[in-house]
Scaffold this motif. Sequence first.
Motif, mmCIF file in Angstrom:
data_model
loop_
_atom_site.group_PDB
_atom_site.id
_atom_site.type_symbol
_atom_site.label_atom_id
_atom_site.label_comp_id
_atom_site.label_asym_id
_atom_site.label_seq_id
_atom_site.Cartn_x
_atom_site.Cartn_y
_atom_site.Cartn_z
ATOM 1 N N TYR A 37 0.871 -1.183 0.000
ATOM 2 C CA TYR A 37 0.000 0.000 0.000
ATOM 3 C C TYR A 37 0.904 1.227 0.000
ATOM 4 O O TYR A 37 1.659 1.458 0.957
ATOM 5 N N ASP A 38 0.836 2.005 -1.068
ATOM 6 C CA ASP A 38 1.646 3.218 -1.171
ATOM 7 C C ASP A 38 0.868 4.377 -0.574
ATOM 8 O O ASP A 38 -0.201 4.755 -1.084
ATOM 9 N N ASN A 39 1.430 4.899 0.504
ATOM 10 C CA ASN A 39 0.752 5.946 1.274
ATOM 11 C C ASN A 39 0.734 7.250 0.478
ATOM 12 O O ASN A 39 1.785 7.758 0.089
ATOM 13 N N ILE A 130 4.722 8.359 6.877
ATOM 14 C CA ILE A 130 4.968 7.533 8.057
ATOM 15 C C ILE A 130 5.778 8.325 9.077
ATOM 16 O O ILE A 130 5.465 8.347 10.272
ATOM 17 N N ALA A 131 6.823 8.997 8.637
ATOM 18 C CA ALA A 131 7.666 9.776 9.547
ATOM 19 C C ALA A 131 6.855 10.878 10.210
ATOM 20 O O ALA A 131 7.032 11.183 11.395
ATOM 21 N N SER B 92 0.023 -3.296 4.974
ATOM 22 C CA SER B 92 1.194 -2.582 4.454
ATOM 23 C C SER B 92 0.910 -1.099 4.344
ATOM 24 O O SER B 92 -0.230 -0.680 4.126
ATOM 25 N N ILE B 93 1.986 -0.330 4.539
ATOM 26 C CA ILE B 93 1.976 1.078 4.166
ATOM 27 C C ILE B 93 3.425 1.455 3.885
ATOM 28 O O ILE B 93 4.343 1.020 4.586
ATOM 29 N N ARG B 94 3.631 2.252 2.873
ATOM 30 C CA ARG B 94 4.999 2.671 2.572
ATOM 31 C C ARG B 94 4.959 3.997 1.820
ATOM 32 O O ARG B 94 3.981 4.298 1.129
ATOM 33 N N ASP B 95 5.973 4.784 2.064
ATOM 34 C CA ASP B 95 6.145 6.023 1.310
ATOM 35 C C ASP B 95 7.618 6.384 1.332
ATOM 36 O O ASP B 95 8.464 5.544 1.710
ATOM 37 N N TYR B 96 7.921 7.626 0.981
ATOM 38 C CA TYR B 96 9.337 8.007 0.863
ATOM 39 C C TYR B 96 10.066 7.949 2.205
ATOM 40 O O TYR B 96 11.283 7.844 2.263
ATOM 41 N N SER B 97 9.303 8.009 3.285
ATOM 42 C CA SER B 97 9.966 8.109 4.586
ATOM 43 C C SER B 97 10.173 6.760 5.253
ATOM 44 O O SER B 97 10.981 6.652 6.177
ATOM 45 N N GLY B 98 9.474 5.730 4.771
ATOM 46 C CA GLY B 98 9.662 4.445 5.426
ATOM 47 C C GLY B 98 8.623 3.435 4.995
ATOM 48 O O GLY B 98 7.838 3.664 4.065
ATOM 49 N N GLU B 99 8.598 2.338 5.675
ATOM 50 C CA GLU B 99 7.680 1.262 5.297
ATOM 51 C C GLU B 99 7.315 0.460 6.538
ATOM 52 O O GLU B 99 8.149 0.242 7.422
ATOM 53 N N TYR B 100 6.038 0.044 6.539
ATOM 54 C CA TYR B 100 5.597 -0.904 7.554
ATOM 55 C C TYR B 100 4.852 -2.028 6.839
ATOM 56 O O TYR B 100 4.013 -1.764 5.972
ATOM 57 N N ARG B 101 5.161 -3.252 7.216
ATOM 58 C CA ARG B 101 4.370 -4.363 6.676
ATOM 59 C C ARG B 101 4.285 -5.473 7.712
ATOM 60 O O ARG B 101 5.216 -5.689 8.487
ATOM 61 N N PHE B 146 9.552 -2.856 9.959
ATOM 62 C CA PHE B 146 9.235 -1.424 10.052
ATOM 63 C C PHE B 146 10.527 -0.632 9.964
ATOM 64 O O PHE B 146 11.490 -0.902 10.683
ATOM 65 N N VAL B 148 11.945 3.607 9.314
ATOM 66 C CA VAL B 148 11.678 5.023 9.067
ATOM 67 C C VAL B 148 13.008 5.693 8.758
ATOM 68 O O VAL B 148 13.978 5.533 9.525
#
Lengths: 602, 235
Positions: A37-39, A130-131, B92-101, B146, B148
Amino acid sequence: MTRKTSSLKFEKPVMNIICLFLILTFNSCLYELNEFYDNPVNKDPTPPTISVVQLDLAVDTVYAYGYHTAAFNFKTSNQEIQGAKLLIDNVVVDSVASSNGVFQFSGYSTNNGIHKLTLQVFTKSGTGSIADKLGGESFVNSRNWVLVVDKDQSKNVSNTAKNGFLNISWKKYKSSDFVSYLVYRGNWEGELICTTQNLNFTDSTYVNEGAFYTVYVKKKDGYTLEWGSLYLARNYSMIHLDIDNNNQYYLWWNKIPYYNAVKSLTFKLGTKTQQSTNVNDTVFKTNLHFNDYCDFTLTIEPQKKNRNYQWKLSDFNYTFSESAGIHVNITSYWYNPLTQISKDIVACFYNDTIRKFQLSTLKFISKQELKYKGNRLYGVTLSPNGKFILGGIDYPNRVAINLETNQSYLSTNILSYAVNVSQSFYISDVGTGVVKGYPSFENAYESVFDYITHQGYTYHYSKSIADSILISPDGQYYISDGYGYYKNNGTISSIFYVKGRYEFFPFDSNKLMVLNDAVLTVYQCYPFKKLWEFNQPDIMFNIDYYNNEILCGSTNKLRIRSLKDGSIINDIPMTITPTSWEEYFLYNHVILYANQYAYRVK
Amino acid sequence: MKKKVLLFIAVFHIITFKAQTIKYGFESGIGTYQMSDLREYLRVSIQDNVLQPKIVANFPAYLYFQPSILFHHKSHSWGFNVGLMSTGARASIRDYSGEYRYDNKAVGFAPAFFEELLLYKKDKISLYIHADVGLLYSNVQLKEYFNVNTQVFTDKSMKIMSFGLFAKPEVKAVYPINDNIDVEANIGYHFDIYSGPLVQETDPITYFRYALFQNGKKTQWNGIRIGLGCSYHFK
């Protein structure tokens, strides 16, 4: 049958391959998680505007005295506030993870002086990343203050007398969390005596009895800070004894600065009590005589009796308990002999120190420690004019020291019947003395001994040891049990015999005073002849040869007679009849009692 | 009565064994998997997560594989097969700052005994009713990761397992291509007869001692199975 066999041979490797293929297929075909899942994030958020709802810090300068608290409440225009940090000189001292709360910081952990106080408010960045959700991204709003740290509260509180009352004042507490000042009295079980916002307080109950005041600051957070304290000590020695021109002793004290708090004064001398409501009374006249014991109590009764007064009445009493006279304390021991080495100076050796005391000023003019190569001196005597000192360092060794040149002369193995080093011996102003010895008791002798040349001259043999021997200041004349000897060019001859108590004049060795019963006679030694004589019926204490005055004791008085003719010069009234000639001395118009108290003869 | 039934089954299979045709078969297809306990577990696990991850895979239908050996006599067959099923779930979640799954991967290994009876035959196509009964060993791997800003805060995994019993009735159509090879199509339903609680990996004896008294999250492999297969037989 043949076909089946061949078929089976063919099948075995095929089956193995098939099985291997199946295993690999199974492993490679297990379910794999490849979805993510791309936030969605906002990469360019607008910074928020922070508004202050509450902030308990001063506008531009913050004062920190001890522990300090500051409540705050912020609002944001957009992104959520994550928290706030407080920094002193860029070092974080407190942080709160909320938009509102209370900061705590301490002046105790920071040096006195001016510092930078910074408040930082953190908000979320608003990217939604997330940060950002975890507080790893934020916008920071900062504001700086001047921070004044003042931890030294020792001089915050002071006192003065104002309008006859004790006035306590203190420095202003400048921090914005001020509520009021609390004044406590008493260093334990202290009593709250004042709550004020002023910078001073008048204690109308204080009458100089001594007290401990503590000023606290009550702060908005409910806590109190000790702002300063003040200890007012009782002046236990505020009462003095003096003598007026009419030889009347009086007690005096300085006017109590807090006189308007005083109701009355009570004076008690011995068993007599007297009360006064005049707070200006600072003198109490007595009918004491020299050397009378003065047991005086001054009681100050306050107008308003505080708690202290109820359970510690003695704090309001001031006593004077000493003998009447000027307290000079030349030595602690009354039997330590003084030597009048000049008209105005007496000297003594006490506590390894030669002390010279000036009679006209009643003050010491010198104190000089004196030891021989680190050894203490015992049985020390001074020559009549203070030129030599003689002391024992160990039996039978003695050392003579010339006080003008500081040269020491050690004499060893001097025969003497002195059984210990503390035995005193005369020494003349030229460094000679009389040594007594007994090689055998049947042949006892006395010798003139020169401590400088270490030569001795035997001049008198006797089966008995003399009780009283004396050497003149110039070393020329000796008296042994009344027999006078004259040493001239190494020849010693007996020249006279006197009976009674005798002394050489300190500044004229050729003159000898002899007191026999009530007759005082002054002789010339060589050639021996009577110079003058008079009747002296009183108890003679001592003679001040420099002023030709004799100190005597008579009924209820000390009497001063003339050495010239015995006439009465002065009578000093006494409550008692002085009899002990070892305790009273007259030197240069000053009577000393027991080396402790003095009386100026006017 | 029980003894009589068992005796009948034994005699029946001995007779059929004597007159058998041996077939090696392989079947693969799509299975759906109920996994309601693990779905709920995943949902609860992430519902308070401040990062608000999304469930991007939630035990979807996936391929299963099943080799078998079959003994055939006239209109009746029996044999053994081994099923291998797998599925999984991910938050799941992810972006430029990090990822959680948070991954949850389940594998089922199901050895079974089966029987088939011919229902209908026309031309070359035969229609069978087929039933599997067997053991089910499940292995579930939980993995959380996880990071960040390139800093990894969590990277941990855990394996849990369970044992169970299952049954799978199905209908199967068979078409022979030549004398040795048949192609097959089938549709059935997997029932978990008994599903033991999931525990951390251990040996079977310890597991069953534990499972006897414990209850907990279970794997539920229940679901439709639609598959294609082929078999090779010796005559």
